[in-house]
Structure formats: structure tokens, C-alpha cells
Design a protein around this motif. Structure first.
Motif, short mmCIF file in Angstrom:
data_model
loop_
_atom_site.label_atom_id
_atom_site.label_comp_id
_atom_site.label_asym_id
_atom_site.label_seq_id
_atom_site.Cartn_x
_atom_site.Cartn_y
_atom_site.Cartn_z
N ALA A 29 -40.32 -41.53 -31.63
CA ALA A 29 -39.69 -42.72 -32.25
C ALA A 29 -38.22 -42.81 -31.86
CB ALA A 29 -39.84 -42.66 -33.76
N ASP A 30 -37.53 -41.67 -31.83
CA ASP A 30 -36.12 -41.66 -31.42
C ASP A 30 -35.99 -42.11 -29.97
OD1 ASP A 30 -35.38 -40.67 -33.90
OD2 ASP A 30 -35.39 -38.57 -33.22
N CYS A 31 -36.91 -41.65 -29.14
CA CYS A 31 -36.89 -42.01 -27.73
C CYS A 31 -37.06 -43.52 -27.56
CB CYS A 31 -38.00 -41.29 -26.99
SG CYS A 31 -37.44 -40.15 -25.76
N LEU A 32 -38.03 -44.08 -28.25
CA LEU A 32 -38.28 -45.52 -28.15
C LEU A 32 -37.10 -46.32 -28.66
CD1 LEU A 32 -42.03 -45.68 -29.21
CD2 LEU A 32 -41.07 -46.18 -26.96
N ALA A 33 -36.48 -45.87 -29.74
CA ALA A 33 -35.33 -46.58 -30.28
C ALA A 33 -34.17 -46.56 -29.29
CB ALA A 33 -34.91 -45.96 -31.61
N GLU A 34 -33.93 -45.43 -28.67
CA GLU A 34 -32.84 -45.33 -27.70
C GLU A 34 -33.14 -46.15 -26.45
OE1 GLU A 34 -30.49 -41.98 -25.07
OE2 GLU A 34 -31.73 -41.36 -26.74
N TYR A 35 -34.40 -46.14 -26.04
CA TYR A 35 -34.81 -46.85 -24.83
C TYR A 35 -34.64 -48.36 -24.99
CZ TYR A 35 -37.67 -47.78 -20.70
OH TYR A 35 -38.12 -48.19 -19.48
N THR A 37 -32.31 -49.94 -26.63
CA THR A 37 -30.93 -50.41 -26.82
C THR A 37 -30.43 -51.14 -25.58
OG1 THR A 37 -29.93 -48.39 -26.00
CG2 THR A 37 -30.39 -48.49 -28.36
N SER A 38 -29.41 -51.93 -25.74
CA SER A 38 -28.87 -52.69 -24.61
C SER A 38 -28.24 -51.77 -23.57
CB SER A 38 -27.85 -53.71 -25.11
OG SER A 38 -26.78 -53.06 -25.75
N LYS A 39 -27.67 -50.66 -24.00
CA LYS A 39 -27.06 -49.72 -23.05
C LYS A 39 -28.14 -49.14 -22.13
CE LYS A 39 -23.63 -46.94 -24.11
NZ LYS A 39 -22.84 -45.83 -24.64
N ALA A 40 -29.29 -48.79 -22.71
CA ALA A 40 -30.38 -48.26 -21.90
C ALA A 40 -30.88 -49.31 -20.91
CB ALA A 40 -31.50 -47.77 -22.79
N THR A 41 -30.90 -50.56 -21.34
CA THR A 41 -31.33 -51.64 -20.47
C THR A 41 -30.40 -51.76 -19.27
OG1 THR A 41 -32.21 -52.82 -22.38
CG2 THR A 41 -31.87 -54.10 -20.39
N ALA A 42 -29.11 -51.69 -19.50
CA ALA A 42 -28.14 -51.78 -18.40
C ALA A 42 -28.29 -50.60 -17.44
CB ALA A 42 -26.73 -51.83 -18.97
#
Length: 55
Positions: A29-35, A37-42
């Protein structure tokens, strides 16, 4: 004529420092939440762009 005296620079602190980010256990769940985020998208966008260029 006096010879100049040079003081060497201080050595940087190279001791091991532990961080909460590295030491904390991660769940799916933590991984999915971080993934999501907009920072991860960039970061993903930049990595994909670099792979297409062959870097």
C-alpha cells in the motif's frame, strides 16, 4: 619574503548515517501511494524519455 601557510580543508564526515526512509519497512500500500504521487510521475516520465533516447 614569507612562505604562505595553507591550512588543509576539514575532512567531511563520512560516518554511516541511518535514515528513516531506508530503515522503515514498506508495504504494498505504501508503494502504491508513493507511485501515484506527482513526483513519481515526473521521475517515470524522465526515465522513459531517457530510455527512448538510448541513455
Amino acid at each position: 619574503m614569507d612562505t604562505p601557510v595553507y591550512e588543509p580543508e576539514a575532512e567531511p564526515d563520512r560516518s554511516i548515517r541511518y535514515t528513516q526512509i531506508v530503515d522503515a519497512p514498506i508495504t504494498a500500500a505504501d508503494c502504491l501511494a508513493e507511485y501515484s504521487t506527482s513526483k513519481a510521475t515526473a521521475i517515470r516520465f524522465t526515465a522513459d524519455k531517457q530510455q527512448r533516447r538510448g541513455r
